[in-house]
Design a protein around this motif. Structure first.
Motif, short mmCIF file in Angstrom:
data_model
loop_
_atom_site.label_atom_id
_atom_site.label_comp_id
_atom_site.label_asym_id
_atom_site.label_seq_id
_atom_site.Cartn_x
_atom_site.Cartn_y
_atom_site.Cartn_z
N PHE A 1 65.82 -11.65 82.59
CA PHE A 1 65.76 -10.22 82.25
C PHE A 1 65.72 -10.07 80.72
CE2 PHE A 1 68.23 -10.68 86.19
CZ PHE A 1 67.47 -9.90 87.06
N PRO A 2 64.61 -10.42 80.09
CA PRO A 2 64.55 -10.46 78.62
C PRO A 2 64.73 -9.11 77.95
CG PRO A 2 62.36 -10.75 79.57
CD PRO A 2 63.32 -10.84 80.71
N GLN A 3 64.48 -8.00 78.66
CA GLN A 3 64.60 -6.67 78.06
C GLN A 3 65.91 -5.98 78.44
OE1 GLN A 3 62.33 -5.73 75.81
NE2 GLN A 3 61.34 -7.70 76.21
N GLN B 1 70.48 1.91 86.42
CA GLN B 1 70.00 1.73 85.05
C GLN B 1 69.17 0.45 85.03
OE1 GLN B 1 73.08 1.94 82.10
NE2 GLN B 1 73.75 3.97 82.74
N GLU B 2 67.86 0.58 84.91
CA GLU B 2 66.95 -0.54 85.09
C GLU B 2 67.16 -1.66 84.08
OE1 GLU B 2 62.92 0.66 85.30
OE2 GLU B 2 63.22 1.97 87.03
N ASN B 3 67.60 -1.34 82.90
CA ASN B 3 67.76 -2.36 81.86
C ASN B 3 69.22 -2.78 81.67
OD1 ASN B 3 65.02 -2.56 81.21
ND2 ASN B 3 65.15 -0.73 79.93
N PHE B 4 70.00 -2.62 82.72
CA PHE B 4 71.41 -3.00 82.67
C PHE B 4 71.70 -3.95 83.83
CE2 PHE B 4 75.99 -1.60 83.59
CZ PHE B 4 76.52 -2.56 82.74
#
Length: 346
Positions: free
Chosen positions: A54-56, A21-24
């Motif tokens: 990792f702002p997002q 999961q790229e945003n985890f």
């Protein structure tokens, strides 16, 4: 039971996961289940640095000092990165005491990345179990950030060469320009810390007496609840009632540092670093390898406990605060995540 539920129940997605999961991002945090405010100071710094890096992303926080149940391991395995955030988590013997991964569960865990982690104490020998433990858990695809050169050398003895010395994340913003803004003159108030698990009544009474002789307003910050009874046990009778006790939590400590701007003199490393973050003049009494090694690497202001006779003179005449933060190494460590969206190894 379906195969998907079976994988989740037993945390087998290390072997059956198609993509991350790229945003985890996972923060394996020492403050979870801790009664030491120092761990919360570390966690605060790590959380802020991860948020900038990792702002997002959603930053999930999981304990590293207590074992994870399989559903939590499953969830951590889904993350694109797992960071072990600082503290004395590395040991030459019985490593699972500080990083609570049972040996029987090592095979389930996807690998993690160190972020300012440190070696617990000076140790001549590193057990085979520790070597295997860290080689099983630490990612070989990325540089690991460690607190000091001693930790770097110990990991290399374990066969882990992808290590870089960055200092603790709590110090990353204590740049030369920042330190130049810290007042050099002695304040009228001082906050003192002691350490319950490193008792030395002669040393600590000398610390309390020296501070009482040089400051008008005295405060004691218990970084752990067990510091309070120890403080009362060693406090000289003539100093009874002289010290005001700050509540043992980070919110009250921050408020106190902001409002009073005291000098800090004490044995608690991260209590001192937090005071530096508030632009207070700090002198840490070095009682273990942490202050000594950080003193060598980044010029952290410290006095070895063996040299306590020098304390009154330092309190009278002052000391220099000019940390040498390894910014180049910090940038190298951060840049690898900007260039690589996800790790290759599991």
């Amino acid at each position: 039971m379906s195969f998907t539920k079976y994988i989740k129940k037993y945390a087998l997605n290390k072997f059956f996961q198609s993509e991350d999961q790229e945003n985890f991002v996972v923060h394996l945090c020492p403050a979870v289940t801790s009664d030491n405010v120092g761990d919360f100071i570390i966690a605060d710094a790590v959380s802020k640095e991860l948020a900038k890096l990792f702002p997002q992303a959603y930053i999930g926080t999981y304990p590293c000092k207590t074992p994870l149940h399989s559903p939590a391991v499953y969830r951590c395995n889904q993350a694109c990165f797992r960071f072990v955030g600082g503290t004395n988590i590395l040991q030459g013997k019985k490593p699972q005491r500080t990083w609570a991964v049972p040996f029987s569960d090592l095979w389930k865990y996807r690998k993690a990345i160190l972020m300012g982690a440190g070696w617990g104490k000076y140790q001549k020998m590193i057990s085979l179990s520790s070597r295997l433990f860290y080689r099983s858990l630490l990612d070989s695809s990325f540089l690991h950030s460690v607190r000091d050169s001693y930790t770097c050398d110990q990991l290399k003895k374990c066969g882990i060469e992808n290590v870089i010395c960055t200092g603790c994340p709590t110090t990353w913003n204590l740049t030369e320009s920042f330190c130049s803004s810290i007042p050099t003159g002695k304040k009228s108030s001082a906050v003192v810390t002691l350490t319950d698990y490193a008792k030395n009544p002669e040393r600590d009474q000398a610390l309390l007496n020296a501070c009482a002789a040089h400051y008008e307003n005295l405060f004691f910050f218990p970084q752990s609840s067990a510091d309070i009874p120890y403080f009362h046990a060693v406090l000289p009778a003539e100093l009874a009632g002289k010290f005001n006790i700050i509540a043992p939590n980070l919110t009250e400590y921050d408020r106190f540092l902001t409002e009073i701007q005291p000098d800090f003199i004490g044995t608690r490393l991260h209590g001192g670093i937090r005071a530096l973050q508030h632009r207070c003049r700090v002198l840490i009494i070095g009682i273990d390898n942490r202050a000594k090694e950080m003193g060598k690497d980044i010029s952290l202001p410290f006095l070895p406990q063996e040299n306590m006779k020098e304390l009154p003179g330092l309190l009278q005449n002052g000391w220099d605060i000019a940390l040498k933060i390894p910014q180049k190494n910090i940038d190298i460590w951060k840049d690898q995540f900007r260039k690589n969206p996800a790790p290759e190894s599991i």
